[in-house]
Design a protein around this motif. Structure first.
Motif, mmCIF file in Angstrom:
data_model
loop_
_atom_site.group_PDB
_atom_site.id
_atom_site.type_symbol
_atom_site.label_atom_id
_atom_site.label_comp_id
_atom_site.label_asym_id
_atom_site.label_seq_id
_atom_site.Cartn_x
_atom_site.Cartn_y
_atom_site.Cartn_z
ATOM 1 N N CYS A 1 0.858 -1.174 0.000
ATOM 2 C CA CYS A 1 0.000 0.000 0.000
ATOM 3 C C CYS A 1 0.898 1.227 0.000
ATOM 4 O O CYS A 1 1.705 1.398 0.900
ATOM 5 N N LYS A 2 0.727 2.064 -0.997
ATOM 6 C CA LYS A 2 1.485 3.307 -1.103
ATOM 7 C C LYS A 2 0.635 4.437 -0.575
ATOM 8 O O LYS A 2 -0.524 4.586 -0.936
ATOM 9 N N MET A 3 1.230 5.216 0.315
ATOM 10 C CA MET A 3 0.551 6.410 0.814
ATOM 11 C C MET A 3 1.553 7.554 0.867
ATOM 12 O O MET A 3 2.740 7.337 1.062
ATOM 13 N N ALA A 4 1.034 8.749 0.698
ATOM 14 C CA ALA A 4 1.853 9.946 0.848
ATOM 15 C C ALA A 4 1.222 10.783 1.942
ATOM 16 O O ALA A 4 -0.001 10.861 2.050
ATOM 17 N N MET A 5 2.069 11.381 2.771
ATOM 18 C CA MET A 5 1.530 12.244 3.818
ATOM 19 C C MET A 5 2.486 13.389 4.097
ATOM 20 O O MET A 5 3.669 13.339 3.781
ATOM 21 N N SER A 6 1.917 14.414 4.708
ATOM 22 C CA SER A 6 2.691 15.594 5.074
ATOM 23 C C SER A 6 3.336 15.378 6.442
ATOM 24 O O SER A 6 3.045 14.393 7.125
ATOM 25 N N LEU A 7 4.176 16.315 6.844
ATOM 26 C CA LEU A 7 4.838 16.218 8.145
ATOM 27 C C LEU A 7 3.848 16.183 9.303
ATOM 28 O O LEU A 7 4.136 15.613 10.351
ATOM 29 N N ASP A 8 2.674 16.778 9.095
ATOM 30 C CA ASP A 8 1.655 16.759 10.141
ATOM 31 C C ASP A 8 0.718 15.553 10.029
ATOM 32 O O ASP A 8 -0.330 15.506 10.658
ATOM 33 N N GLY A 9 1.118 14.565 9.231
ATOM 34 C CA GLY A 9 0.393 13.296 9.164
ATOM 35 C C GLY A 9 -0.857 13.314 8.310
ATOM 36 O O GLY A 9 -1.672 12.403 8.385
ATOM 37 N N ARG A 10 -1.020 14.298 7.477
ATOM 38 C CA ARG A 10 -2.222 14.387 6.637
ATOM 39 C C ARG A 10 -1.949 13.815 5.250
ATOM 40 O O ARG A 10 -0.853 13.905 4.734
ATOM 41 N N THR A 11 -3.008 13.238 4.674
ATOM 42 C CA THR A 11 -2.901 12.691 3.315
ATOM 43 C C THR A 11 -3.581 13.599 2.310
ATOM 44 O O THR A 11 -3.496 13.374 1.109
ATOM 45 N N ALA A 12 -4.287 14.621 2.805
ATOM 46 C CA ALA A 12 -4.966 15.590 1.946
ATOM 47 C C ALA A 12 -5.232 16.847 2.756
ATOM 48 O O ALA A 12 -5.204 16.839 3.981
ATOM 49 N N MET A 13 -5.527 17.925 2.044
ATOM 50 C CA MET A 13 -5.883 19.167 2.721
ATOM 51 C C MET A 13 -7.326 19.048 3.226
ATOM 52 O O MET A 13 -8.054 18.132 2.844
ATOM 53 N N ALA A 14 -7.753 19.952 4.048
ATOM 54 C CA ALA A 14 -9.108 19.924 4.602
ATOM 55 C C ALA A 14 -10.155 19.928 3.498
ATOM 56 O O ALA A 14 -11.223 19.348 3.636
ATOM 57 N N SER A 15 -9.839 20.555 2.363
ATOM 58 C CA SER A 15 -10.768 20.601 1.230
ATOM 59 C C SER A 15 -10.885 19.255 0.528
ATOM 60 O O SER A 15 -11.751 19.061 -0.312
ATOM 61 N N GLY A 16 -9.968 18.319 0.855
ATOM 62 C CA GLY A 16 -9.955 17.022 0.200
ATOM 63 C C GLY A 16 -8.929 16.939 -0.917
ATOM 64 O O GLY A 16 -8.634 15.868 -1.423
ATOM 65 N N GLU A 168 2.890 -4.770 3.092
ATOM 66 C CA GLU A 168 3.972 -3.797 2.931
ATOM 67 C C GLU A 168 3.361 -2.404 2.799
ATOM 68 O O GLU A 168 2.449 -2.202 2.004
ATOM 69 N N LEU A 169 3.868 -1.469 3.592
ATOM 70 C CA LEU A 169 3.472 -0.072 3.478
ATOM 71 C C LEU A 169 4.641 0.712 2.899
ATOM 72 O O LEU A 169 5.766 0.608 3.391
ATOM 73 N N VAL A 170 4.378 1.488 1.857
ATOM 74 C CA VAL A 170 5.371 2.385 1.294
ATOM 75 C C VAL A 170 4.825 3.779 1.549
ATOM 76 O O VAL A 170 3.786 4.158 1.001
ATOM 77 N N ILE A 171 5.507 4.522 2.417
ATOM 78 C CA ILE A 171 5.015 5.827 2.815
ATOM 79 C C ILE A 171 6.006 6.896 2.377
ATOM 80 O O ILE A 171 7.182 6.841 2.714
ATOM 81 N N TYR A 172 5.506 7.850 1.615
ATOM 82 C CA TYR A 172 6.304 8.995 1.180
ATOM 83 C C TYR A 172 5.933 10.158 2.087
ATOM 84 O O TYR A 172 4.770 10.537 2.182
ATOM 85 N N LEU A 173 6.928 10.703 2.765
ATOM 86 C CA LEU A 173 6.714 11.802 3.687
ATOM 87 C C LEU A 173 7.127 13.101 3.015
ATOM 88 O O LEU A 173 8.299 13.315 2.703
ATOM 89 N N ALA A 174 6.134 13.956 2.762
ATOM 90 C CA ALA A 174 6.374 15.232 2.078
ATOM 91 C C ALA A 174 6.830 16.282 3.080
ATOM 92 O O ALA A 174 6.251 16.388 4.156
ATOM 93 N N PRO A 175 7.842 17.053 2.739
ATOM 94 C CA PRO A 175 8.367 18.071 3.664
ATOM 95 C C PRO A 175 7.514 19.334 3.681
ATOM 96 O O PRO A 175 7.958 20.416 3.316
ATOM 97 N N LEU A 176 6.236 19.190 4.052
ATOM 98 C CA LEU A 176 5.340 20.330 4.116
ATOM 99 C C LEU A 176 4.240 20.056 5.129
ATOM 100 O O LEU A 176 4.048 18.926 5.565
ATOM 101 N N LEU A 177 3.534 21.108 5.507
ATOM 102 C CA LEU A 177 2.411 20.994 6.429
ATOM 103 C C LEU A 177 1.132 21.273 5.660
ATOM 104 O O LEU A 177 1.051 22.240 4.902
#
Length: 178
Positions: A1-16, A168-177
């Motif tokens: 499972c591939k997921m991307a998230m921000s430094l604050d643990g979010r996968t999307a903005m509040a707007s979706g 297997e989890l593949v997590i990409y951590l984006a350097p942003l909030l």
């Protein structure tokens, strides 16, 4: 499972909105993950929010992988309990096959999605949700899927994880909030 998230643990903005919170290099790496898979799975929510193609794009393949002599597209799988996916979705216009698993008995929606190019498969449900274990068994037995790559939101990813269907989890951590 591939997921991307921000430094604050979010996968999307509040707007979706969630399109491309990671780098170009991460997106290239994902092309390699897709290329090695038998199938790529997402949920109807991701299709509605992002309108993904769910294809392997040779021009975006990472440089550490050899270029395939023949590019074969993985089976595209959409988990759509209520058949809410639009018939205009980009993944229905891509080369290769798209299979939609649903718990809906709507013949008219099934017919529209079939005419748009999808194979719609009714699955038994548990608590109004598709039986994910039965779905994975069907993918393995009927479609010979031995590696399922999951690119979806937190709801389906969490359900697959709770069902013990992710190894297997593949997590990409984006350097942003977000």
């Amino acid at each position: 499972c591939k997921m991307a998230m921000s430094l604050d643990g979010r996968t999307a903005m509040a707007s979706g909105e969630s399109r491309w919170i990671t780098s170009k290099e991460a997106r290239r790496d994902v092309q390699g993950l897709r290329a090695r898979s038998s199938a790529i799975m997402t949920g109807a929510g991701t299709v509605l929010a992002d309108d993904p193609q769910l294809t392997v794009r040779e021009e975006e393949m990472p440089s550490y992988l050899p270029k395939p002599t023949v590019l074969t597209q993985p089976l595209r799988v959409v988990v759509d309990a209520h058949l809410s996916m639009p018939t205009e979705a980009r993944l229905l216009r891509q080369p290769g096959q798209t299979v939609i698993f649903t718990a809906s008995h709507s013949h008219s929606l099934t017919e529209m999605l079939t005419k748009a190019g999808a194979t719609v498969i009714y699955m038994p449900s548990r608590d109004k949700q598709i039986d994910l274990q039965a779905m994975c068994h069907k993918l393995a037995s009927d479609y010979e899927v031995n590696e399922l790559h999951i690119e979806t939101g937190a709801t389906l990813a969490g359900a697959m994880l709770r069902a013990g269907l992710i190894d297997e989890l593949v997590i990409y951590l984006a350097p942003l909030l977000l």
